[in-house]
Design an enzyme around this catalytic site. Structure first.
Site, PDB file in Angstrom:
ATOM      1  N   GLY A  81      -7.143  -9.261   1.205  1.00 30.41           N
ATOM      2  CA  GLY A  81      -6.944  -8.241   2.042  1.00 30.41           C
ATOM      3  C   GLY A  81      -7.137  -8.321   3.480  1.00 30.41           C
ATOM      4  O   GLY A  81      -6.178  -8.588   4.247  1.00 30.41           O
ATOM      5  N   ARG A  82      -8.322  -8.270   3.989  1.00 25.92           N
ATOM      6  CA  ARG A  82      -8.559  -8.400   5.498  1.00 25.92           C
ATOM      7  C   ARG A  82      -7.976  -9.696   5.881  1.00 25.92           C
ATOM      8  O   ARG A  82      -7.345  -9.727   7.088  1.00 25.92           O
ATOM      9  CB  ARG A  82      -9.984  -8.225   6.003  1.00 25.92           C
ATOM     10  CG  ARG A  82     -10.576  -7.118   5.736  1.00 25.92           C
ATOM     11  CD  ARG A  82     -12.067  -6.795   6.182  1.00 25.92           C
ATOM     12  NE  ARG A  82     -12.458  -5.619   5.952  1.00 25.92           N
ATOM     13  CZ  ARG A  82     -13.395  -5.159   4.999  1.00 25.92           C
ATOM     14  NH1 ARG A  82     -13.219  -5.736   3.874  1.00 25.92           N
ATOM     15  NH2 ARG A  82     -13.622  -3.783   4.798  1.00 25.92           N
TER      16      ARG A  82
ATOM     17  N   GLY B  94     -11.835  -8.926  -2.742  1.00 21.37           N
ATOM     18  CA  GLY B  94     -13.213  -8.556  -1.973  1.00 21.37           C
ATOM     19  C   GLY B  94     -13.964  -9.758  -1.751  1.00 21.37           C
ATOM     20  O   GLY B  94     -14.626 -10.215  -2.422  1.00 21.37           O
TER      21      GLY B  94
ATOM     22  N   THR C 244      -5.117   3.088  -7.685  1.00 20.51           N
ATOM     23  CA  THR C 244      -6.467   2.983  -7.113  1.00 20.51           C
ATOM     24  C   THR C 244      -7.175   4.018  -7.572  1.00 20.51           C
ATOM     25  O   THR C 244      -6.857   5.166  -7.580  1.00 20.51           O
ATOM     26  CB  THR C 244      -6.384   2.974  -5.420  1.00 20.51           C
ATOM     27  OG1 THR C 244      -5.847   1.864  -5.036  1.00 20.51           O
ATOM     28  CG2 THR C 244      -7.859   3.138  -4.838  1.00 20.51           C
TER      29      THR C 244
ATOM     30  N   ARG D 243     -12.510 -15.517   1.027  1.00 16.38           N
ATOM     31  CA  ARG D 243     -12.280 -16.260   2.499  1.00 16.38           C
ATOM     32  C   ARG D 243     -11.859 -17.568   2.157  1.00 16.38           C
ATOM     33  O   ARG D 243     -11.577 -18.596   3.293  1.00 16.38           O
ATOM     34  CB  ARG D 243     -13.492 -16.145   3.398  1.00 16.38           C
ATOM     35  CG  ARG D 243     -13.597 -14.624   3.743  1.00 16.38           C
ATOM     36  CD  ARG D 243     -12.394 -13.795   4.439  1.00 16.38           C
ATOM     37  NE  ARG D 243     -12.704 -12.534   4.505  1.00 16.38           N
ATOM     38  CZ  ARG D 243     -12.504 -11.487   3.896  1.00 16.38           C
ATOM     39  NH1 ARG D 243     -11.968 -11.574   2.744  1.00 16.38           N
ATOM     40  NH2 ARG D 243     -12.881 -10.106   4.198  1.00 16.38           N
TER      41      ARG D 243
ATOM     42  N   GLN E  50       0.816  -0.322  -4.708  1.00 11.53           N
ATOM     43  CA  GLN E  50      -0.474   0.330  -4.989  1.00 11.53           C
ATOM     44  C   GLN E  50      -0.171   1.920  -4.847  1.00 11.53           C
ATOM     45  O   GLN E  50       0.431   2.173  -3.867  1.00 11.53           O
ATOM     46  CB  GLN E  50      -1.476  -0.094  -3.819  1.00 11.53           C
ATOM     47  CG  GLN E  50      -2.851   0.567  -3.831  1.00 11.53           C
ATOM     48  CD  GLN E  50      -2.753   1.734  -3.132  1.00 11.53           C
ATOM     49  OE1 GLN E  50      -1.974   1.904  -2.084  1.00 11.53           O
ATOM     50  NE2 GLN E  50      -3.670   2.780  -3.174  1.00 11.53           N
TER      51      GLN E  50
ATOM     52  N   HIS F 127     -12.988  -1.905  -2.981  1.00 11.34           N
ATOM     53  CA  HIS F 127     -12.099  -1.074  -2.036  1.00 11.34           C
ATOM     54  C   HIS F 127     -12.455  -1.835  -0.564  1.00 11.34           C
ATOM     55  O   HIS F 127     -12.654  -1.104   0.359  1.00 11.34           O
ATOM     56  CB  HIS F 127     -12.484   0.412  -1.958  1.00 11.34           C
ATOM     57  CG  HIS F 127     -11.184   0.833  -1.217  1.00 11.34           C
ATOM     58  ND1 HIS F 127     -10.248   1.871  -2.093  1.00 11.34           N
ATOM     59  CD2 HIS F 127     -10.448   0.952  -0.204  1.00 11.34           C
ATOM     60  CE1 HIS F 127      -9.474   2.653  -1.387  1.00 11.34           C
ATOM     61  NE2 HIS F 127      -9.421   1.715  -0.276  1.00 11.34           N
TER      62      HIS F 127
ATOM     63  N   ARG G 242     -16.957   5.845   6.706  1.00 15.30           N
ATOM     64  CA  ARG G 242     -16.577   4.609   7.521  1.00 15.30           C
ATOM     65  C   ARG G 242     -16.809   5.133   9.097  1.00 15.30           C
ATOM     66  O   ARG G 242     -16.290   5.676   9.631  1.00 15.30           O
ATOM     67  CB  ARG G 242     -15.280   4.106   7.462  1.00 15.30           C
ATOM     68  CG  ARG G 242     -14.705   3.968   5.901  1.00 15.30           C
ATOM     69  CD  ARG G 242     -13.490   3.777   5.685  1.00 15.30           C
ATOM     70  NE  ARG G 242     -13.089   3.914   4.195  1.00 15.30           N
ATOM     71  CZ  ARG G 242     -11.681   3.590   3.822  1.00 15.30           C
ATOM     72  NH1 ARG G 242     -10.759   3.524   4.546  1.00 15.30           N
ATOM     73  NH2 ARG G 242     -11.563   3.599   2.635  1.00 15.30           N
TER      74      ARG G 242
ATOM     75  N   SER H 214       0.842  -1.322   0.157  1.00 10.95           N
ATOM     76  CA  SER H 214      -0.027   0.031  -0.075  1.00 10.95           C
ATOM     77  C   SER H 214       0.758   1.272   0.139  1.00 10.95           C
ATOM     78  O   SER H 214       1.924   1.242   0.705  1.00 10.95           O
ATOM     79  CB  SER H 214      -0.776   0.081   1.173  1.00 10.95           C
ATOM     80  OG  SER H 214      -1.539   1.374   1.450  1.00 10.95           O
TER      81      SER H 214
END
Length: 367
Positions: free
Chosen positions: A308-309, A286, A155, A289, A127, A254, A164, A106
């Site tokens: 990502g997460r 996105g 991006t 999992r 990125q 995103h 958020r 990032s």
């Protein structure tokens, strides 16, 4: 407790991390409808497995922009990883390299491009956020190139930061002992405390809202690196991206952190793939999992996916070992999905291996 799947890391991360940090990683925009939908949409795609195929040897390897990787599972850019673990991006870089896959760093990393390069060999993408001061951008791109990064992931969905609400409630800001390392020498490395989200204020002050397709062309004049356009959700923008010289497209919302009520990326994928007409590769991030999710994305035409997460949650839980384990679990699950679907290589994964709830009812082939 033994971890047996990727999702289990989230609860551990929630326990370990300060609320402000966990909420920053975990939350989406506004009602978080797209955040839930990014996951839920995968469950509306079912398999049509083919049986009695010799699956004793399975090859998951692929090439991305000419670089050979061990599997079509790569690491998406996630910001400020030292909030999750003291080793932050260093640990992620080493885990990606050990797994034989690509890490995307990032712009807002807490480790610099040079520091990440110093962890050792590995294929890495950078990125990019485009700052108002284009000299900052040009300098950053040159540094990434010099540090051996192989592509720029631009991006394009963040002219302003999404709303958020957890970050607003928590008055989110980068902890004082950390900096946005890539900008440290440019006096852009610190984030001020704000009345809402410190990051939202930082973006409003620094990120260029005038960013347009012209800038994609401009970027190609300052670097030889291939440019991936990250944040495409429509056929229209796919065509313009191809015409603007993009080397690839990342279908991304995103992490559901920008515009709420956009479709899940897996729902937008096929439209983008069709519009790309095979001229450039299309990737997805996105909501991935499970290995089954990876297979579904490839069956819909993706050349690979980014996570990502799962990276930041596993990093928070177990550092480098956690990220390695996430990559290994996804790899193992994906390999098993391929075997049970009768696919021995990525080339053998086709649209016929899945059925989606938007498909027209199948006419049963006459046998």
């Amino acid at each position: 407790m033994e971890i047996t799947n990727v999702t289990e890391y989230e609860a551990i991360a929630k326990e370990k991390l300060p609320k402000m940090v966990y909420d920053y990683y975990a939350s989406g925009a506004e009602d978080q409808w797209t955040l839930k939908e990014n996951r839920n949409a995968f469950s509306r795609i079912l398999f049509r497995p083919r049986i009695l195929i010799d699956v004793s040897k399975i090859d998951m390897s692929t090439t991305v922009l000419g670089f050979k990787i061990s599997m079509p599972i790569m690491i998406a850019p996630t910001a400020m990883q030292k909030m999750a673990h003291p080793e932050g991006e260093y640990a992620t870089a080493r885990a990606a390299s050990a797994a034989g896959t690509i890490m995307t760093l990032s712009s807002w990393a807490t480790s610099s491009v040079e520091e990440v390069a110093s962890t050792g060999p590995g294929i890495r993408f950078f990125q990019l956020y485009v700052y108002k001061d284009r000299n900052v951008v040009a300098q950053l791109v040159r540094r990434a190139e010099k540090a051996g990064f192989k592509a720029i992931a631009l991006t394009v969905d963040t002219p302003r930061l999404g709303r958020r609400e957890a970050d607003i409630k928590n008055r989110f800001t980068l902890p004082p002992f950390l900096t946005l390392k890539n900008f440290e020498g440019l006096d852009l490395g610190k984030m001020d405390q704000a009345d809402d989200s410190g990051l939202a204020s930082y973006v409003a002050g620094q990120i260029d809202r005038t960013l347009s397709w012209q800038d994609v062309k401009w970027l190609q004049t300052i670097t030889k690196l291939p440019i991936l356009v990250k944040g495409v959700l429509t056929a229209e923008d796919t065509r313009i991206a191809v015409q603007s010289g993009a080397a690839g497209i990342i279908v991304s919302n995103h992490g559901a952190r920008q515009l709420d009520y956009v479709p899940a990326t897996i729902m937008a994928l096929e439209e983008v793939v069709k519009a790309a007409r095979g001229e450039v590769p299309v990737f997805l991030d996105g909501g991935v999992r499970r290995g089954t999710d990876v297979f579904k994305a490839l069956a819909l035409g993706a050349s690979g996916i980014f996570i990502g997460r799962p990276v930041v949650f596993s990093l928070a839980a177990e550092g480098e070992a956690g990220v390695r384990k996430v990559l290994q679990m996804l790899r193992d699950e994906f390999e098993l999905t391929m075997a049970l679907s009768g696919c021995r290589s990525l080339q053998e994964i086709t649209r016929n291996h899945i059925v989606a709830d938007w498909d027209t009812p199948r006419v049963v082939p006459r046998l």
